[in-house]
Design an enzyme around this catalytic site. Structure first.
Site, PDB file in Angstrom:
ATOM      1  CG  ASP A  57      34.545  39.245  45.373  1.00 32.07           C
ATOM      2  OD1 ASP A  57      35.318  39.340  44.416  1.00 32.07           O
ATOM      3  OD2 ASP A  57      34.271  38.173  45.927  1.00 32.07           O
TER       4      ASP A  57
HETATM    5  N1  DQQ Z   1      36.201  36.201  45.835  1.00 33.81           N
HETATM    6  C1  DQQ Z   1      35.380  35.246  45.133  1.00 33.81           C
HETATM    7  C2  DQQ Z   1      34.449  34.776  46.185  1.00 33.81           C
HETATM    8  C3  DQQ Z   1      35.312  34.698  47.386  1.00 33.81           C
HETATM    9  C4  DQQ Z   1      36.170  35.919  47.238  1.00 33.81           C
HETATM   10  C5  DQQ Z   1      34.697  35.879  43.935  1.00 33.81           C
HETATM   11  C6  DQQ Z   1      37.581  35.728  47.735  1.00 33.81           C
HETATM   12  O1  DQQ Z   1      33.852  33.536  45.903  1.00 33.81           O
HETATM   13  O2  DQQ Z   1      34.567  34.738  48.595  1.00 33.81           O
HETATM   14  O3  DQQ Z   1      35.524  36.759  43.259  1.00 33.81           O
HETATM   15  O4  DQQ Z   1      38.300  36.925  47.621  1.00 33.81           O
END
Ligand code: DQQ
Length: 569
Positions: A57
């Site tokens: 992300d």
């Molecule tokens: N990636 C998810 C999120 C979390 C993060 C979404 C963990 O919900 O915070 O891809 O790497």
């Protein structure tokens, strides 16, 4: 991979819905394996990547003191998900980047098992504050934390501190399940002077965005009701909430409310690993959001991108009065491939995002700074394509290119009949591929094609006739993108909401070695595909324009550019 096949190692996150795996797939045995060298073959040259290892992300994008910052979920030790810290890169133009040391890494009891996604808010007169999710134990129980720059006069804000006094700023209470409580948004300030943020979550199967309020940005209280929720949507990851103007394409500061704005709520659905957004009204006195009846609120809702694009986040760029959207594009190859190649994950090209003049959907377009990478240009104009024609676009680097093309056709009579049962665009694209003859279309671009067309990734349109209107399908089809078989090669698709009165359709595709990122009809429907050709690589990649429909199609204008490599990390 199904959850069952690695149930022995994954007990925490796995949940199944129609066979779709939820959360990042977890491979403890591979998390800290670092490849000896990084393989360049499919590395992108102008889409964002760090110098090696895994990213997911985008986090906390911002423009501060003349510098763009991008943080991202990063595994410093390997190229599968795990050991998560906030990687940090800075840029003056959103395209050329310099990688810095990670800004956040586990260092406190409240984030000992990971610094997960979050956002940045720039507090007037005080500077940026990061809000992020800290993981407190191996069961992935989550709390919300904050961090501030150690030294505001450091031009790159390289070091961040996590004050002990108020951290964590929010914990799950009163029936909230702490393992599905994460990803705080950028804050907005209400007319009462109080700050608000959203935190993603769910109750049973109902996805929701909890709302928290604060006077001072450190003491936060949850409101009685979430700002919004939708049944059967499962965990809402990475919510994003922002105003868009009803009066043109300019972006708005996140705190803007009033009669001339609508609001956008986007959720990343953990179960499907797709995102959807709604456009609606934010009743700020009651802190309630209600989607318009033109926005479907659930799995079938509008998407920023109908391909590989997840956990996105937007920010307001005051230097150019625009809202910019970042999204993560995961790999479509195997974990083993990722370990071998020493990297995994890219960010899509940052996109300017605004409300369409009809108010029913958003429009996106690559930031204008990308054009600075355009080099040699070739052009085709007024060229007719009859059924079965393939015209090669020669003279540019087809594996690293930007292509803009507008098509026209003289009549809609030959459009095939639309079956109302065809509600799923992706299934329809799989059924009616680029080679299946149609009436109007399929026509479009054949990207990353090998000379004899053993490999190709077509991006194309097809027009159907329904009783009251025409239905336009846009596809980006990875099925034949690579001779390698053990890859995820979906035929992504989305419907396109445009008026065909002028009998014209346009397409832009950004081709960058292992990504084809396409914008249909000026950015109304967009699809990003990840592909791994074996023959159509580097100078052996070709670009064609094609038509496999019985109606003649004219290339009104095509412009294609070789793209320079960006400075990346
Ligand atoms: N990636 C998810 C999120 C979390 C993060 C979404 C963990 O919900 O915070 O891809 O790497």
């Amino acid at each position: 991979m199904s959850c069952l096949s690695f149930l022995t190692v994954v007990t925490v996150f796995c949940s199944l819905n129609n066979g779709v795996e939820a959360f990042h797939s977890i491979h403890p045995d591979l998390q800290s394996i670092s490849a000896r060298s990084v393989s360049n073959l499919h590395r992108t040259r102008y889409h964002f990547q760090p110098h090696r290892n895994w990213i997911n992300d985008p986090n906390g994008p911002m423009f501060y003191n003349g510098v763009y910052h991008l943080f991202y979920q990063y595994n410093p030790k390997g190229s599968v998900w795990g050991n998560i810290v906030w990687g940090h890169s800075v840029s003056k133009d959103l395209i050329n980047w310099k990688e810095l040391e990670p800004a956040l890494y586990p260092s406190k009891p409240f984030d000992k098992y990971g610094c997960w996604s979050g956002s940045v808010t720039i507090l007037p007169g005080q500077g940026p504050v990061m809000l992020y999710t800290g993981v407190v134990d191996k069961q992935s129980n989550e709390v919300q934390c904050y961090a501030i720059p150690e030294n505001l006069s450091d031009p790159y804000l390289t070091k961040w501190v996590k004050p002990d006094a108020f951290n964590p700023i929010a914990v799950a209470e009163n029936g909230i399940n702490a393992s599905v409580f994460r990803d705080p948004t950028t804050a907005w300030r209400g007319k009462d002077g109080h700050w608000r943020i959203l935190i993603g979550g769910k109750m049973k199967t109902r996805g929701m965005a909890f709302l928290y309020r604060s006077k001072d940005f450190v003491k936060w209280t949850r409101t009685k009701h979430p700002i919004h929720s939708a049944k059967s949507t499962g965990m809402w990851e990475c919510p994003d909430f922002y105003p868009v103007s009803l009066k043109g394409g300019k972006g708005l500061d996140t705190s803007t409310v009033g009669n001339s704005v609508k609001h956008v709520l986007k959720n990343s659905l953990d179960i499907t690993r797709y995102e959807y957004y709604t456009i609606g009204t934010y009743f700020w006195k009651k802190d309630k959001y209600i989607p318009d009846n033109t926005s479907e609120d659930g799995w079938g809702g509008l998407r920023y991108d109908y391909g590989n694009f997840y956990a996105s986040k937007s920010f307001f760029d005051p230097s150019k009065n625009r809202r910019i959207l970042w999204g993560w594009a995961n790999e479509s190859d195997s974990k083993e491939d990722d370990v071998k190649k020493g990297w995994a994950g890219i960010q899509a090209i940052p996109r300017t995002v605004w409300l369409d003049s009809q108010g029913r959907q958003l429009v996106q377009w690559p930031v204008e700074e990308l054009n600075g990478l355009r080099q040699k240009q070739v052009m085709i104009s007024s060229q007719k394509l009859k059924k079965g024609d393939y015209v090669e676009v020669k003279g540019i680097t087809a594996a690293q290119a930007d292509v803009e093309v507008s098509f026209s056709f003289s009549s809609l009579d030959k459009a095939e009949a639309f079956d109302p049962k065809w509600v799923n665009a992706q299934e329809l694209c799989a059924q009616k591929g680029s080679k299946v003859q149609g009436g109007i279309g399929p026509f479009g671009l054949l990207t990353l094609a090998s000379k004899k067309l053993e490999e190709f990734t077509p991006v194309f349109f097809r027009v159907f006739k329904a009783p009251k209107n025409h239905v336009i399908l846009m596809c980006s089809d990875a099925t034949r993108s690579s001779l390698k078989s053990e890859l995820y090669k979906p035929s992504f698709g989305g419907f396109l909401d445009v008026d065909l009165a002028h009998k014209k359709l346009s397409l832009r595709s950004l081709v960058d070695h292992s990504v084809v990122e396409s914008f249909g009809a000026g950015g109304r429907t967009n699809i990003l595909s990840r592909v791994y050709p074996t023959l159509a690589v580097k100078e052996n990649a070709h670009l064609f324009v094609f038509n496999n429909g019985t109606e003649k199609v004219t290339i009104e204008k095509l412009k294609a550019w070789s793209m320079k490599s960006a400075l990346r990390n």
